[in-house]
Design an enzyme around this catalytic site. Structure first.
Site, PDB file in Angstrom:
ATOM      1  N   LYS A 103      -5.225   9.122 -20.385  1.00 41.44           N
ATOM      2  CA  LYS A 103      -5.366  10.580 -20.436  1.00 41.44           C
ATOM      3  C   LYS A 103      -6.369  10.928 -21.509  1.00 41.44           C
ATOM      4  CE  LYS A 103      -3.448  14.332 -18.611  1.00 41.44           C
ATOM      5  NZ  LYS A 103      -2.762  14.461 -17.320  1.00 41.44           N
ATOM      6  N   GLY A 217       3.397  29.737 -13.585  1.00 44.24           N
ATOM      7  CA  GLY A 217       2.037  29.182 -13.613  1.00 44.24           C
ATOM      8  C   GLY A 217       1.355  29.415 -12.290  1.00 44.24           C
ATOM      9  N   GLY A 219      -2.057  28.489 -11.692  1.00 43.13           N
ATOM     10  CA  GLY A 219      -3.319  27.750 -11.668  1.00 43.13           C
ATOM     11  C   GLY A 219      -3.373  26.940 -10.388  1.00 43.13           C
ATOM     12  N   ASN A 220      -4.108  25.842 -10.412  1.00 39.05           N
ATOM     13  CA  ASN A 220      -4.277  25.019  -9.208  1.00 39.05           C
ATOM     14  C   ASN A 220      -2.927  24.629  -8.590  1.00 39.05           C
ATOM     15  OD1 ASN A 220      -4.140  22.254  -8.020  1.00 39.05           O
ATOM     16  ND2 ASN A 220      -6.354  22.457  -7.962  1.00 39.05           N
ATOM     17  N   ALA A 221      -2.040  24.038  -9.405  1.00 35.93           N
ATOM     18  CA  ALA A 221      -0.767  23.532  -8.854  1.00 35.93           C
ATOM     19  C   ALA A 221       0.126  24.682  -8.383  1.00 35.93           C
ATOM     20  CB  ALA A 221      -0.050  22.682  -9.889  1.00 35.93           C
ATOM     21  N   GLY A 222       0.319  25.693  -9.227  1.00 31.45           N
ATOM     22  CA  GLY A 222       1.244  26.777  -8.915  1.00 31.45           C
ATOM     23  C   GLY A 222       0.797  27.603  -7.715  1.00 31.45           C
TER      24      GLY A 222
END
Ligand code: GLU
Length: 427
Positions: A103, A217, A219-222
């Site tokens: 990471k 959230g 963003g992309n995932a949410g």
């Protein structure tokens, strides 16, 4: 609250004790193999030079090249990046893909960067870590506040430094489709979680059409999860981002909410995106809530797709959701896990968000062949991997009579232990 890395190691230790993991494997996984700490200059649009601090932590590469995202965030520090790198090792192993864990991150307030500054920051960071990464060594990807555009700049910079052979394309994943990206990578994190949840729902008689969902959230995932879930018939009754949240029992029109968030930059401006606007307007049915209130609101499934440490010792007792799905990394602390046990089923990050890295793996495969799959081929393969991982975790869970998190760790650790033995990594 203990540090994030300490939490991660405790999760490994707990699972290791339940399954009787060998001592050398336990010890080897308790520390990253390599840590790279770098500083580099970036010229701001106003002409000033700022010095930024970044990390690339390479946790473990027994299974294959180190793999994991790069985030641009104010919270980035060594403790966080170490924890996230260890979770990547475990995550890749849960789904059984031939990759290790790594990471990276740069400590920066990403929202304060202009596009030009973000590009310079990306290129500066890549120049600092270029000697430690590569398609066969360590393959970074998007994470918080990094996206396909950032990956395109990063890959371009790497190719300028190291030569632009087509093989070098595989040094980063999550790239735009036009530049070696894979179909389905954008939605992959959410899609992987939804494939697992769908199987879980089948096995546990959960009816999507009678289930309410709150998503923390956007963003992309949410946002992608919201879209996929509403297509499956779930009612999305809560949405949020860093500015706060909205709750509406009639549910949100997700497509509208997504375009509203893109247009206005905040879900708080999206009160008009509910499914039954006229009726609820008069009843004042859309409620603005704080992040804390959102998490503690009544619902069947709470999707955590924002940050780590969101459900903690402070609010765990007040959580009313029957199921928590972790799409973010580390959103529930170990103390909170203990409080939720027996009350709320937690479907853990290392399983639920592994779809992202799985499609990253597909991207690496496609880059190395120079041959690209159609979207449905990506979906078929992703679905098969996620469902197989979930079924394995279910069976380990019933063998050891433990939680989904423990079962996911055990599944991963067993594979890593087996690999360590076959390779003879300690010889
Ligand atoms: N950043 C994502 C994660 O935390 C994806 C990593 C990758 O694709 O390598 O899983």
């Amino acid at each position: 609250m203990s540090g994030l890395y300490e939490n991660t190691i405790n999760q490994i230790q707990t699972a290791a004790t339940i399954m009787g993991l060998s001592e050398p494997v336990r010890k080897a996984l308790s520390e990253p193999q390599k840590i790279h700490w770098v500083t580099f200059p970036v010229q701001r649009d106003n002409g000033e030079i700022d010095i930024f601090e970044g990390y690339r932590v390479q946790h473990n590469n027994w299974a294959g090249p180190y793999k994991g995202g790069i985030r641009f965030s104010d919270n980035v520090d060594l403790d966080e990046v170490k924890a996230l790198s260890a979770w990547m090792t475990i995550k890749c192993s849960v789904v059984g893909i031939p990759l290790g864990g790594g990471k990276g991150g740069v400590k920066v307030d990403a929202k304060s960067l202009s596009k030009t500054e973000k590009e310079k920051l990306t290129r500066g960071f890549v120049r600092s870590i270029a000697d430690y990464i590569g398609p066969d060594i360590d393959v970074p990807a998007p994470d918080m506040y990094t996206d396909g555009q950032v990956m395109a700049w990063a890959t371009d910079e790497y190719m300028k430094l190291k030569g632009g052979s087509s093989k070098a394309l595989g040094v980063f994943t999550g790239k735009p489709l036009e530049f070696g990206g894979s179909a389905g990578r954008e939605q992959a994190t959410a899609q992987g979680g939804v494939y697992v949840l769908t199987k879980y729902a089948e096995m546990h008689n959960l009816d999507p059409k009678n289930s309410t969902v709150i998503i923390q959230g956007f963003g992309n995932a949410g946002a992608n999860a919201a879209e996929l879930l509403s297509a499956h018939g779930y009612k999305i009754i809560g949405i949020s981002d860093s500015s706060g949240g909205l709750i509406c029992q009639d549910g949100f029109d997700v497509a509208q909410a997504i375009s509203c968030k893109v247009e206005f930059g905040s879900v708080m401006k999206c009160e008009h995106t509910t499914l039954n606007y006229d009726a609820i307007k008069s009843q004042n049915g859309v409620k603005q809530v704080t992040n804390e209130e959102l998490l503690e609101s009544e619902c069947d499934i709470l999707f955590l797709s924002a940050l780590e440490n969101q459900v903690t010792i402070k609010n765990a007792a007040n959580i009313k959701a029957k199921i928590i799905v972790e799409l973010a990394n580390g959103p529930v602390t170990p103390e909170a896990d203990a409080i939720l046990k027996g009350k709320t089923e937690v479907l853990p990050d290392i399983l639920m968000n592994a779809g992202g890295v799985t499609v990253s793996y597909f991207e690496m495969v496609q880059n190395s062949y120079g041959y690209y799959w159609q979207p449905d081929e990506v979906q078929t393969r992703l679905k098969a991997i996620m469902e197989a991982a979930y079924e394995k975790v279910e069976s380990v869970k019933s063998t050891y009579n433990c939680t989904y998190r423990e079962a996911s760790f055990i599944t991963a650790l067993k594979r890593l232990e087996n690999l360590a033995n076959i390779r003879g990594v300690f010889s």
